[in-house]
Design a protein around this motif. Structure first.
Motif, PDB file in Angstrom:
ATOM      1  N   HIS A  98       0.825  -1.214   0.000  1.00  0.00           N
ATOM      2  CA  HIS A  98       0.000   0.000   0.000  1.00  0.00           C
ATOM      3  C   HIS A  98       0.861   1.266   0.000  1.00  0.00           C
ATOM      4  N   GLU A  99       2.104   1.106   0.391  1.00  0.00           N
ATOM      5  CA  GLU A  99       2.994   2.274   0.451  1.00  0.00           C
ATOM      6  C   GLU A  99       3.662   2.548  -0.894  1.00  0.00           C
ATOM      7  N   ARG A 252       3.955   4.782   5.397  1.00  0.00           N
ATOM      8  CA  ARG A 252       2.500   4.894   5.450  1.00  0.00           C
ATOM      9  C   ARG A 252       2.045   6.168   6.181  1.00  0.00           C
ATOM     10  N   GLU A 253       2.605   6.404   7.361  1.00  0.00           N
ATOM     11  CA  GLU A 253       2.099   7.538   8.159  1.00  0.00           C
ATOM     12  C   GLU A 253       2.391   8.868   7.464  1.00  0.00           C
ATOM     13  N   LEU A 255       2.717   9.232   4.034  1.00  0.00           N
ATOM     14  CA  LEU A 255       1.850   9.303   2.845  1.00  0.00           C
ATOM     15  C   LEU A 255       0.426   9.662   3.250  1.00  0.00           C
ATOM     16  N   GLU A 256      -0.034   9.063   4.343  1.00  0.00           N
ATOM     17  CA  GLU A 256      -1.420   9.312   4.770  1.00  0.00           C
ATOM     18  C   GLU A 256      -1.625  10.753   5.225  1.00  0.00           C
ATOM     19  N   ALA A 257      -0.536  11.386   5.632  1.00  0.00           N
ATOM     20  CA  ALA A 257      -0.653  12.778   6.098  1.00  0.00           C
ATOM     21  C   ALA A 257      -0.509  13.781   4.949  1.00  0.00           C
ATOM     22  N   GLU A 269     -13.081   9.101  -2.505  1.00  0.00           N
ATOM     23  CA  GLU A 269     -13.926   8.200  -1.730  1.00  0.00           C
ATOM     24  C   GLU A 269     -15.372   8.559  -2.015  1.00  0.00           C
ATOM     25  N   GLY A 280      -7.952   6.157   0.354  1.00  0.00           N
ATOM     26  CA  GLY A 280      -6.721   5.924   1.101  1.00  0.00           C
ATOM     27  C   GLY A 280      -5.558   5.692   0.147  1.00  0.00           C
ATOM     28  N   ILE A 281      -4.381   5.452   0.720  1.00  0.00           N
ATOM     29  CA  ILE A 281      -3.226   5.166  -0.131  1.00  0.00           C
ATOM     30  C   ILE A 281      -3.319   3.718  -0.615  1.00  0.00           C
ATOM     31  N   ARG A 284      -5.188   7.259  -3.522  1.00  0.00           N
ATOM     32  CA  ARG A 284      -5.292   8.717  -3.396  1.00  0.00           C
ATOM     33  C   ARG A 284      -4.310   9.452  -4.320  1.00  0.00           C
TER      34      ARG A 284
END
Lengths: 418, 150
Positions: A98-99, A252-253, A255-257, A269, A280-281, A284
């Protein structure tokens, strides 16, 4: 422990290289009646039959839009596309697929981070730290980000061998530094940067690090967890894969930010005219129909490289580098630009009697393909006081004969211009 | 050197102008100048001209480039001096057609520039051969401007 415990020899034999060369249809041609000595691998690499066939087979049998339809063909296409992402995860030794964001290449990956990261985390008076050896694609996006945010681009200097001055770098990581962006390997000098030390220094001050991996994959094993970096970008076309596909890996943290970069289909979404929420990643950051067949070709390229063995490719290219460096030093009036203690398989040089452009023209007529120019690193050229260099860069299919053809061609140049 | 095309490209006159460029520097009284850059290879020239009415009294150049771009610039300064702007423009048009292989140009109609006719066998080098000329055109028609081959 004896060396016989190794599962395979640490480098490629001449016979193996000959066999590998047969996998690359383009290498069979004879430009100007000479065997092709393709020494422009830092620019882009040639494609093995396996990659060409994988992409062609995919179009012929499994192609459809991904992540949309419910019919079986589309499911197959989606699986093939996601297999590309999984191959990248494995190739980079990343913890989680996912990353992995599939993009056009290194340039797009860096632009994504420069744009989104700076919008979220960079403000007026802040600093972004790069090095003096960066390719324009790891320089200009940060310049644009600095302009947009009122931040300052800070450049860590290199020494006269082309190696990063790590002490200077450390001094330049300040309370205002928001992100560090460095090349793993310099495309015009070959210098290998000490990424682990760089990461240690930056992380000690809470600063994330982006690594421009365009020149490290697949010339050396890459393990993003071992490097400790936060973002790593590379291009498929430099790892024997198709052009127009590459990847960004990010924690992940982080990319999500990040705020979304490009808007469009696939990255949402829920959409209303009033407000859109985002997927989500990795979706996105993958707006629009992606390079589906490119991802399939990239997976085939990664499998090819893994089957040969990245360590063995690296050892082979190091041997060519040693041979080329020794042979080039014998040419009168030749100066190698970039002599860092740790170098990847490329050599940049100038001749005092001829301009790089003329050298490349003469070499071309001898079947030798090299790059002449500033290699998208104009500040590096300024540092060394040259307008341009000739660059020979090696790949898994290059031989000592290729290097010898280069050297013979340079002797012709000296004959003409000397 | 085995290739006849290479021998033609790097003939003695060109190497001579590359190693000893003529009219290198700013001519006294120059009142026009423009820069030419090839961002792909880093070639960079500054071309100066001194106008006397409609006549180009003198041309000079500075900068660095490959053998083809430097020789072409050097030959240009010799060829254009003393001509009208219109004549200078006409020479460039014929020269451009010659090196791009477009049209039916009599190589003799470009005077000493004929030595650069071999460039037409090397399409990647046309930009080198024409760089200084583009800068001269800018100096004469749009002084102070910077031209780029891209």
């Amino acid at each position: 422990m004896s060396s016989s415990a190794e599962p395979f020899p640490t480098r490629l034999s001449d016979l193996e290289v000959a066999r590998l060369r047969a996998d690359f249809p383009v290498l069979a041609q004879r430009p100007h009646g000479r065997p092709l000595a393709y020494l422009d691998n830092a620019n882009t690499t040639q494609k093995p039959r396996a990659v060409i066939d994988a992409e062609s087979h995919f179009y012929a049998t499994d192609y459809a839009g991904v992540h949309r339809a419910v019919y079986e063909l589309a499911e197959r296409a989606t699986r093939a596309y996601e297999a590309g992402r999984a191959a990248v995860r494995r190739f980079l030794h990343a913890p989680d697929a996912h990353e992995v964001i599939l993009l056009r290449g290194t340039t797009e990956a860096i632009n994504l981070v420069a744009s989104s990261f700076s919008r979220a985390h960079v403000g007026a008076g802040d600093e972004i730290l790069i090095t003096a050896m960066e390719h324009h694609s790891n320089l200009v996006p940060w310049q644009l980000a600095c302009e947009a945010r009122g931040a300052r681009l800070v450049v860590a200097p290199i020494d006269d061998s082309g190696a990063l001055l790590l002490d200077e770098f450390e001094r330049l990581v300040t309370d205002r530094t928001r992100i560090v962006a460095v090349a793993h390997v310099s495309n015009s000098l070959g210098s290998v940067n000490p990424v682990r030390e760089i990461v240690e220094i930056a992380h000690a001050r809470g600063v994330p690090v982006l690594v421009d991996g365009a020149q490290s994959a697949p010339h050396m094993p890459v393990d993003v967890q071992e490097l400790g970096c936060d973002f790593y970008a590379f291009s498929g076309h430099k790892v024997y894969g198709p052009s127009g596909i590459g990847a960004l890996w990010g924690r992940r943290e982080l990319l999500e930010a990040l705020p979304p970069w490009q808007g469009g289909g696939g990255m949402i979404e829920n959409v209303t005219f009033e407000k859109t929420t985002y997927a989500g990643i990795p979706a996105r950051f993958e707006a629009g129909t992606p390079n589906i067949a490119g991802a399939v070709g990239l997976a085939a390229a990664i499998e090819y490289v893994e089957a040969v063995g990245v360590e063995r490719i690296a050892a082979h290219e190091q041997q060519l580098l040693v041979h080329a460096t020794e042979a080039l030093r014998e040419i009168p009036g030749l100066t190698i630009i970039g002599t860092a203690p740790e170098k990847a398989g490329l050599v940049s040089f100038v001749l005092d009697c001829a301009h790089p452009h003329d050298i490349a023209t003469i070499l071309d007529r001898e079947g030798v393909a090299v790059r002449a120019g500033h290699h998208c690193t104009q500040p590096v050229m300024q540092h060394f006081g040259v307008p341009a260099t000739v660059r020979a860069s090696f790949g898994l299919y290059n031989t000592r004969e290729d290097v010898d053809a280069l050297v013979a061609g340079l002797r012709t140049v000296v004959e003409v211009f000397g | 050197m085995e290739s006849a095309e290479l021998r033609e490209l790097y003939q003695t006159v060109i190497l001579d102008h590359y190693k000893k460029p003529r009219n290198f520097g700013r001519p006294e009284g120059a009142d026009r100048e423009a820069e030419g850059r090839n961002p792909l290879c880093g070639d960079h020239f500054k071309v100066y001209a001194k106008l006397d009415g409609d006549r180009v009294a003198a041309v000079g150049f500075e900068g660095s480039g490959c053998a083809i771009s430097t020789a072409s610039a050097s030959l240009m300064t010799q060829l254009v001096a003393g001509r009208s702007r219109e004549e200078a423009h006409a020479i460039f048009t014929r020269f451009h057609d010659l090196v791009t292989g477009s049209g039916d140009v009599d190589p003799a109609s470009v005077g000493k520039l004929e030595v650069l006719a071999g460039v037409r066998e090397f399409p990647a080098r046309v930009k080198c051969a024409t760089l200084a000329w583009h800068a001269l055109e800018a100096a004469l028609d749009r002084p102070g401007e910077s031209v780029s081959t891209e």
